[in-house]
Design an enzyme around this catalytic site. Structure first.
Site, PDB file in Angstrom:
ATOM      1  N   GLU A   1      -2.999   8.303   8.442  1.00  0.00           N
ATOM      2  CA  GLU A   1      -1.523   8.317   8.463  1.00  0.00           C
ATOM      3  C   GLU A   1      -0.990   9.030   9.700  1.00  0.00           C
ATOM      4  O   GLU A   1       0.067   8.691  10.218  1.00  0.00           O
ATOM      5  CB  GLU A   1      -0.981   9.023   7.206  1.00  0.00           C
ATOM      6  CG  GLU A   1      -1.056   8.193   5.941  1.00  0.00           C
ATOM      7  CD  GLU A   1      -0.167   6.945   5.967  1.00  0.00           C
ATOM      8  OE1 GLU A   1       0.963   7.029   6.473  1.00  0.00           O
ATOM      9  OE2 GLU A   1      -0.630   5.893   5.495  1.00  0.00           O
TER      10      GLU A   1
ATOM     11  N   ASP B   1       0.860  -1.192   0.000  1.00  0.00           N
ATOM     12  CA  ASP B   1       0.000   0.000   0.000  1.00  0.00           C
ATOM     13  C   ASP B   1       0.895   1.240   0.000  1.00  0.00           C
ATOM     14  O   ASP B   1       2.075   1.168   0.343  1.00  0.00           O
ATOM     15  CB  ASP B   1      -0.899   0.018   1.246  1.00  0.00           C
ATOM     16  CG  ASP B   1      -1.784   1.263   1.302  1.00  0.00           C
ATOM     17  OD1 ASP B   1      -2.372   1.633   0.273  1.00  0.00           O
ATOM     18  OD2 ASP B   1      -1.870   1.890   2.384  1.00  0.00           O
ATOM     19  N   SER B   2       0.297   2.372  -0.347  1.00  0.00           N
ATOM     20  CA  SER B   2       1.034   3.639  -0.297  1.00  0.00           C
ATOM     21  C   SER B   2       1.430   4.003   1.135  1.00  0.00           C
ATOM     22  O   SER B   2       2.343   4.783   1.346  1.00  0.00           O
ATOM     23  CB  SER B   2       0.155   4.746  -0.869  1.00  0.00           C
ATOM     24  OG  SER B   2      -1.036   4.843  -0.102  1.00  0.00           O
TER      25      SER B   2
ATOM     26  N   CYS C   1     -10.836   3.083  -0.340  1.00  0.00           N
ATOM     27  CA  CYS C   1      -9.454   3.433  -0.032  1.00  0.00           C
ATOM     28  C   CYS C   1      -9.150   2.584   1.190  1.00  0.00           C
ATOM     29  O   CYS C   1      -9.954   2.557   2.138  1.00  0.00           O
ATOM     30  CB  CYS C   1      -9.320   4.913   0.302  1.00  0.00           C
ATOM     31  SG  CYS C   1      -7.706   5.325   0.998  1.00  0.00           S
TER      32      CYS C   1
ATOM     33  N   CYS D   1      -4.217  -1.345  -2.176  1.00  0.00           N
ATOM     34  CA  CYS D   1      -4.417   0.097  -2.331  1.00  0.00           C
ATOM     35  C   CYS D   1      -5.272   0.291  -3.573  1.00  0.00           C
ATOM     36  O   CYS D   1      -4.919  -0.211  -4.657  1.00  0.00           O
ATOM     37  CB  CYS D   1      -3.054   0.761  -2.515  1.00  0.00           C
ATOM     38  SG  CYS D   1      -3.138   2.527  -2.886  1.00  0.00           S
TER      39      CYS D   1
ATOM     40  N   HIS E   1      -7.285   2.881   3.582  1.00  0.00           N
ATOM     41  CA  HIS E   1      -7.139   3.583   4.865  1.00  0.00           C
ATOM     42  C   HIS E   1      -8.492   3.728   5.585  1.00  0.00           C
ATOM     43  O   HIS E   1      -8.533   3.892   6.802  1.00  0.00           O
ATOM     44  CB  HIS E   1      -6.591   5.001   4.650  1.00  0.00           C
ATOM     45  CG  HIS E   1      -5.127   5.055   4.328  1.00  0.00           C
ATOM     46  ND1 HIS E   1      -4.609   4.570   3.152  1.00  0.00           N
ATOM     47  CD2 HIS E   1      -4.068   5.540   5.036  1.00  0.00           C
ATOM     48  CE1 HIS E   1      -3.290   4.763   3.147  1.00  0.00           C
ATOM     49  NE2 HIS E   1      -2.939   5.352   4.276  1.00  0.00           N
TER      50      HIS E   1
END
Ligand code: DGL
Length: 265
Positions: A150, A9-10, A181, A72, A183
């Site tokens: 994040e 993932d990013s 997403c 992602c 996240h």
């Protein structure tokens, strides 16, 4: 050498997918890489997302992989094709699993929360419409939700405010919200609360379970699934700060798994 399943993932969002992969295949060994030095991907142009994602794949491929999960949505949109064409191992993203899960729930009006790059591509909207022409879809790009996770604000009142501010923008009255997403499952309770406060029970669509089912099926088909005798091992990697990955990552993983060590890659 025992080959592992690579997960990418990013940033920290991939951990929400890892949770489901681990629950579905507890005997497998995993490598997970979060490109936290370059997060967010979702505000970048497509070519940049493709190139960052491909480099991430190459890094993990060098460690020895039997399958690769692009955990992602943004990276799936822009790099699934390039990565799949470059390798013989199974490569699975999260876009199609999410669409499959939404269609299985037979939703009428869907709100898609994702990054700006994912919404801009129109891919989820197109696939949903192809599967069910009568479906109404609205997409909202929510970059501040990525940053909230994040920055470890996933469980905070500030996180709640950010989620509510995006949901306030929706013009449809959805029966389902897609967390497109990886996240966003960290912020799921806030989405549910927002609609509860309006007296609505909405269906939450998180692609991770379906993604785990698909990759498990692919490995089984190829006879590459590890027998259930042993517990698998997960190795964690980041391109950024290892301590904050560990700290925030452990909150995201809850009691499914514990991160003891994070290495730079
Ligand atoms: N986790 C990524 C996704 O699923 C997005 C985060 C980012 O913008 O880098 O789309």
């Amino acid at each position: 050498m025992n080959k592992k399943i690579g997960v990418f993932d990013s940033g920290l969002g991939g951990l929400t997918v890892l949770k489901e992969l681990y629950k579905a295949m507890p005997a497998e060994d995993f490598y997970i890489f979060g490109d936290t030095k370059n997060v967010p991907y979702g505000t970048r142009p497509g070519e940049e997302i493709e190139s960052l994602s491909y480099s991430a794949f190459k890094k993990l491929e060098n460690l020895g992989l039997k399958a690769f999960v692009i955990a992602c949505n943004t990276a799936t949109v822009y790099s699934l094709e390039k990565i799949s064409k470059s390798t013989d191992i199974p490569v699975v993203g999260v876009i199609e699993p999410g669409v499959m899960a939404a269609l299985e729930n037979d939703l009428e009006k869907v709100l898609v929360l994702a990054t700006e790059a994912t919404i801009r591509s129109g891919l989820i909207q197109k696939l949903l419409k192809a599967g069910k022409p009568s479906i109404e879809v609205e997409g909202i790009g929510a970059p501040k939700m990525v940053l909230a996770v994040e920055n470890g604000l996933g469980k905070s009142e500030e996180g709640r405010k950010i989620v509510y501010s995006y949901l306030d923008q929706a013009t449809i009255d959805p029966d389902g919200v897609m967390l497109s997403c990886t996240h966003f499952p960290v912020l799921q309770d806030f989405v549910v609360d927002y609609y509860k406060e309006k007296g609505k029970d909405i269906k939450i669509i998180d692609p991770a379970k379906k993604c785990a089912e698909i990759i498990k099926g692919e490995l089984a088909k190829e006879g590459m699934l590890t027998s259930e005798k042993d517990k698998g091992k997960v190795e964690f990697f980041t391109s950024g700060d290892t301590e904050s990955y560990k700290k925030i990552g452990n909150v995201i993983l809850g009691d499914t798994l514990t991160i003891d060590e994070v290495k730079n890659l």
